[in-house]
Design a protein around this motif. Structure first.
Motif, PDB file in Angstrom:
ATOM      1  N   ASP A  84       0.858  -1.174   0.000  1.00  6.64           N
ATOM      2  CA  ASP A  84       0.000   0.000   0.000  1.00  6.64           C
ATOM      3  C   ASP A  84       0.900   1.232   0.000  1.00  6.64           C
ATOM      4  OD1 ASP A  84      -2.151   1.645   0.138  1.00  6.64           O
ATOM      5  OD2 ASP A  84      -2.895   0.960   2.077  1.00  6.64           O
ATOM      6  N   SER A 119      -4.340   2.969   4.212  1.00  9.32           N
ATOM      7  CA  SER A 119      -5.619   2.423   4.662  1.00  9.32           C
ATOM      8  C   SER A 119      -5.508   1.769   6.028  1.00  9.32           C
ATOM      9  CB  SER A 119      -6.113   1.377   3.653  1.00  9.32           C
ATOM     10  OG  SER A 119      -5.266   0.231   3.679  1.00  9.32           O
ATOM     11  N   THR A 121      -6.694  -1.085   6.750  1.00  6.58           N
ATOM     12  CA  THR A 121      -6.336  -2.488   6.519  1.00  6.58           C
ATOM     13  C   THR A 121      -4.830  -2.657   6.433  1.00  6.58           C
ATOM     14  OG1 THR A 121      -8.412  -2.880   5.338  1.00  6.58           O
ATOM     15  CG2 THR A 121      -6.611  -4.439   4.951  1.00  6.58           C
ATOM     16  N   ILE A 124      -3.318  -2.338   9.943  1.00  6.84           N
ATOM     17  CA  ILE A 124      -3.588  -3.534  10.751  1.00  6.84           C
ATOM     18  C   ILE A 124      -2.685  -4.683  10.297  1.00  6.84           C
ATOM     19  CG2 ILE A 124      -5.326  -5.284  11.294  1.00  6.84           C
ATOM     20  CD1 ILE A 124      -7.421  -2.976  11.018  1.00  6.84           C
ATOM     21  N   THR A 125      -2.507  -4.811   8.991  1.00  3.70           N
ATOM     22  CA  THR A 125      -1.620  -5.851   8.469  1.00  3.70           C
ATOM     23  C   THR A 125      -0.190  -5.621   8.936  1.00  3.70           C
ATOM     24  OG1 THR A 125      -3.016  -6.129   6.506  1.00  3.70           O
ATOM     25  CG2 THR A 125      -0.737  -6.909   6.358  1.00  3.70           C
ATOM     26  N   THR A 265     -10.134   0.511  13.629  1.00  2.00           N
ATOM     27  CA  THR A 265      -8.749   0.259  13.231  1.00  2.00           C
ATOM     28  C   THR A 265      -7.813   0.480  14.409  1.00  2.00           C
ATOM     29  OG1 THR A 265      -9.059   0.779  10.889  1.00  2.00           O
ATOM     30  CG2 THR A 265      -6.858   1.132  11.789  1.00  2.00           C
ATOM     31  N   GLN A 268      -7.782  -2.487  16.785  1.00  2.00           N
ATOM     32  CA  GLN A 268      -7.112  -3.678  16.252  1.00  2.00           C
ATOM     33  C   GLN A 268      -5.594  -3.505  16.245  1.00  2.00           C
ATOM     34  OE1 GLN A 268      -8.935  -5.831  12.903  1.00  2.00           O
ATOM     35  NE2 GLN A 268     -10.578  -4.320  12.934  1.00  2.00           N
TER      36      GLN A 268
END
Length: 438
Positions: A84, A119, A121, A124-125, A265, A268
């Motif tokens: 990303d 993002s 996501t 979090i990744t 987010t 997490q």
């Protein structure tokens, strides 16, 4: 000309690279393996514009250029494995690419739209990768480049510490100096010759400076830049196997997510950060921020459990020194953030009491935090339909923030303006609205 939104073009642009630059780096990656690549700018254009898929070897070279571990490269899923924008994956030798990505992004403010694209996501990744991956042996003896001595590292450590511990009113003038220190440390890590011990200290310094730069960008509303510096610091801390510092940087990314209205987010990220945090004070801060992320989601039981953990851990004795990045955490912060969490859960009266208690406990030296606390206090006064008292607190917050150069605090107060407009006739409100509009 239409904007090129192909993932490869976005990642390349985020690194400040032209098509020619990328082709050159791909050829260099091939040469390091004793091979040759025929990639040129026309081939890059075919990948980005006409949808041609690079062959497996070229994808591996692209991965090396962008710091993506080879095990993450799935040639059949091109281009989905590309990182990303702004998120350099954790991997061997990923520290310098991450630091240079942040520094490049900061130098080119014209890319602000791209810089805001990290993002939830992706974050979090990244947090999940940090929580489950041991540090690579990146901090090893360097035998090439110009020798770096102890005296230089000590100088950088001492001057950086001095710059970052100035009062907020003075620190607003030092941003360029801190940026320059980080750029210097990055070059030393990349090109210097040093022992493993000095390497660990250089990476620790890079992590600390990245965090400081990130908070400066965050306070001024440059969220894309702030995120990249926090991510760069995470790489540096991970390379030095400093798990508490890594957790701190993830916690800062979570705080930013909460601030920008994405508490899911934030929660997490913090849950992953807590898996490797060890010092009680560090764990206390992360639990406190977790509560702040859970409360807006209506997670009452989990919020109260996180607040209880934060309170317990703050007082746990330990022989280990408190990490510098959370040494400021005090009963005042615990009270105010607990109040903010309870207010989000609807316990406004108790929340207001805690925020007032925290403001009283706060040391005089923490002016920026005092400004934030006053803005929080104004909010709870409004929730209790006490607009005159809210106006007093908000005006004090605004005056303090403008004096010391704390734009994030100014933003908090201005965010309350629509609510104040419903109490235009209350004492002090017209004056506050005029000050906020100035």
């Amino acid at each position: 000309m239409a904007e090129n939104n192909h993932p490869l073009a976005l990642v390349r642009a985020a690194r400040g690279m032209t098509g020619v630059d990328l082709a050159r780096e791909i050829c260099a990656a091939a040469e390091r393996r004793g091979l040759r690549s025929g990639v040129d700018k026309q081939r890059v254009r075919k990948w980005e514009v006409t949808g041609v898929t690079p062959d497996r070897e070229s994808q591996e070279y692209i991965a090396e250029v962008f710091g993506v571990p080879l095990e993450n490269v799935d040639a059949g899923s091109w281009p989905s494995w590309l990182p990303d924008v702004g998120v350099v994956p954790l991997g061997p030798a990923s520290t310098v690419p991450a630091l240079r990505e942040a520094l490049r992004a900061s130098m080119d403010r014209s890319r602000r739209t791209v810089l805001s694209a990290i993002s939830g996501t992706a974050l979090i990744t990244l947090a999940g990768a940090w929580a489950t991956t041991d540090a690579w042996p990146e901090v090893t003896e360097r035998v090439q480049g110009k020798t770096i001595g102890e005296d230089l590292v000590v100088l950088l450590e001492e001057t950086s510490a001095r710059l970052t511990t100035l009062a907020t009113q003075e620190r607003q003038h030092t941003a360029a100096l801190i940026d320059a220190h980080l750029a210097t440390v990055t070059d030393l890590i990349a090109d210097g010759r040093y022992s493993p011990a000095l390497g660990v200290r250089l990476h620790a310094l890079a992590a600390s400076l990245s965090q400081t730069v990130a908070w400066h960008r965050f306070d001024h509303g440059h969220h894309g830049e702030a995120g990249r510096f926090w991510i760069a610091g995470l790489h540096s801390a991970h390379a030095g196997a400093d798990h508490d510092m890594g957790a701190a940087l993830l916690s800062d990314l979570a705080y930013q997510a909460s601030w920008r209205g994405d508490p899911r987010t934030a929660a997490q990220i913090l849950e992953r950060a807590l898996t490797r945090t060890r010092h009680p004070a560090a764990r206390s801060l992360l639990h406190l921020r977790l509560a702040r992320a859970l409360a807006p989601q209506g997670e009452r039981r989990r919020t109260l459990r996180a607040l209880s953990a934060a309170e317990h851990l703050l007082g746990v004795p330990t022989p280990d020194p408190v990490p510098a990045w959370c040494s400021w955490l005090s009963e005042a912060d615990l009270a105010v953030d607990s109040g903010q969490s309870l207010n989000d859960l609807g316990d406004t009266r108790r929340a207001h009491q805690l925020i007032e208690e925290g403001q009283i406990l706060l040391p005089p030296s923490r002016d920026k935090t005092r400004g934030v606390f006053l803005a929080y206090r104004a909010r709870t006064h409004l929730d209790l339909e006490e607009p005159d008292l809210a106006a007093v607190a908000a005006a004090q917050s605004l005056e303090l923030a403008q004096r010391i150069g704390a734009p994030r605090c100014v933003e908090l107060v201005r965010g309350l303006v629509p609510r104040f407009k419903t109490f235009r006739d209350a004492e002090g409100v017209p004056e506050l609205l005029a000050k906020a509009a100035a």
